[in-house]
Design an enzyme around this catalytic site. Structure first.
Site, PDB file in Angstrom:
ATOM      1  N   LYS A 222       0.838  -1.205   0.000  1.00  0.00           N
ATOM      2  CA  LYS A 222       0.000   0.000   0.000  1.00  0.00           C
ATOM      3  C   LYS A 222       0.872   1.255   0.000  1.00  0.00           C
ATOM      4  O   LYS A 222       0.645   2.183  -0.781  1.00  0.00           O
ATOM      5  CB  LYS A 222      -0.925   0.016   1.227  1.00  0.00           C
TER       6      LYS A 222
ATOM      7  N   ALA B 131      -0.693   0.697   6.233  1.00  0.00           N
ATOM      8  CA  ALA B 131      -1.053  -0.179   7.344  1.00  0.00           C
ATOM      9  C   ALA B 131      -2.120  -1.160   6.909  1.00  0.00           C
ATOM     10  O   ALA B 131      -2.916  -0.874   6.014  1.00  0.00           O
ATOM     11  CB  ALA B 131      -1.546   0.639   8.534  1.00  0.00           C
ATOM     12  N   ASP B 132      -2.136  -2.314   7.568  1.00  0.00           N
ATOM     13  CA  ASP B 132      -3.186  -3.292   7.343  1.00  0.00           C
ATOM     14  C   ASP B 132      -3.378  -4.074   8.633  1.00  0.00           C
ATOM     15  O   ASP B 132      -2.402  -4.477   9.265  1.00  0.00           O
ATOM     16  CB  ASP B 132      -2.847  -4.251   6.199  1.00  0.00           C
ATOM     17  N   THR B 133      -4.632  -4.268   9.010  1.00  0.00           N
ATOM     18  CA  THR B 133      -4.966  -4.980  10.240  1.00  0.00           C
ATOM     19  C   THR B 133      -5.783  -6.208   9.916  1.00  0.00           C
ATOM     20  O   THR B 133      -6.686  -6.158   9.073  1.00  0.00           O
ATOM     21  CB  THR B 133      -5.771  -4.065  11.195  1.00  0.00           C
TER      22      THR B 133
ATOM     23  N   GLY C  66       0.131  -4.675  10.407  1.00  0.00           N
ATOM     24  CA  GLY C  66       1.396  -4.415   9.738  1.00  0.00           C
ATOM     25  C   GLY C  66       1.477  -2.940   9.414  1.00  0.00           C
ATOM     26  O   GLY C  66       0.471  -2.338   9.022  1.00  0.00           O
TER      27      GLY C  66
END
Length: 184
Positions: free
Chosen positions: A47, A66-68, A102
């Site tokens: 991203k 970010a990624d959750t 992340g």
């Protein structure tokens, strides 16, 4: 910030950062047998890199991605509909699961910085009626694991171990430390 998440936007504003929001359209399909931590780190970096690549003047550009995800025996992303939200909540009810975020920072002056934060979340047991009532609020939609710890789901979460803000969607202390490292 390479994310359209209103929660991430609010969190970054909470710690006094000034930024612009720009989304990245990437494939978020997990790779076969991909570890959940590797998965969110990969997505965060992709991203950030995708947004970074769109800008001609990159010399001072700093992009945060970010990624959750929620992990309870399987990766739980955002529910596709109310039935999927109820399915996820039934999986989480009465268990302890992990929320993994992340984060990645991409700049022209350094290699990408990529990290992950893991928080353990204990969920109380929930009846079918409680699940249906919660799903009917609409709050689970658009949230990894189909719940918002900062919202109505708080009453089902007696304890966590780790970073609360990670569960909301962005580990603020980790992000602040990464940004501080860029200044060195």
């Amino acid at each position: 910030m390479a994310s359209a998440s209103p929660r991430r936007k609010d969190l970054l504003e909470q710690i006094g950062l000034t930024f612009e929001v720009e989304t990245a359209d990437i494939d978020e399909t997990p790779h076969l047998a991909e570890d959940p931590t590797a998965y969110v780190k990969r997505l965060a970096e992709h991203k950030a890199a995708a947004v970074f690549a769109r800008h001609a003047n990159r010399s001072r550009l700093v992009v945060l991605g970010a990624d959750t995800t929620v992990v309870c025996g399987q990766i739980l992303g955002k529910p596709v509909d109310e039935a999927d939200a109820a399915r996820m909540l039934r999986l989480l009810a009465g268990t302890t699961h992990q929320v993994i975020t992340g984060v990645a920072i991409v700049t022209a002056s350094a290699p990408p910085m990529v990290a992950a934060e893991v928080t353990e979340v204990e969920f109380s047991s929930m009846t079918d009626a409680q699940i249906a009532a919660y799903v009917s609020t609409g709050e689970p939609m658009g949230k990894a694991g189909a719940y918002a710890i900062q919202g109505r789901a708080a009453k089902f979460i007696p304890r966590i171990s780790g970073d609360y803000f990670n569960v909301v969607g962005l580990p603020l202390a980790r992000v602040a430390a990464m940004l501080a490292e860029l200044q060195r």
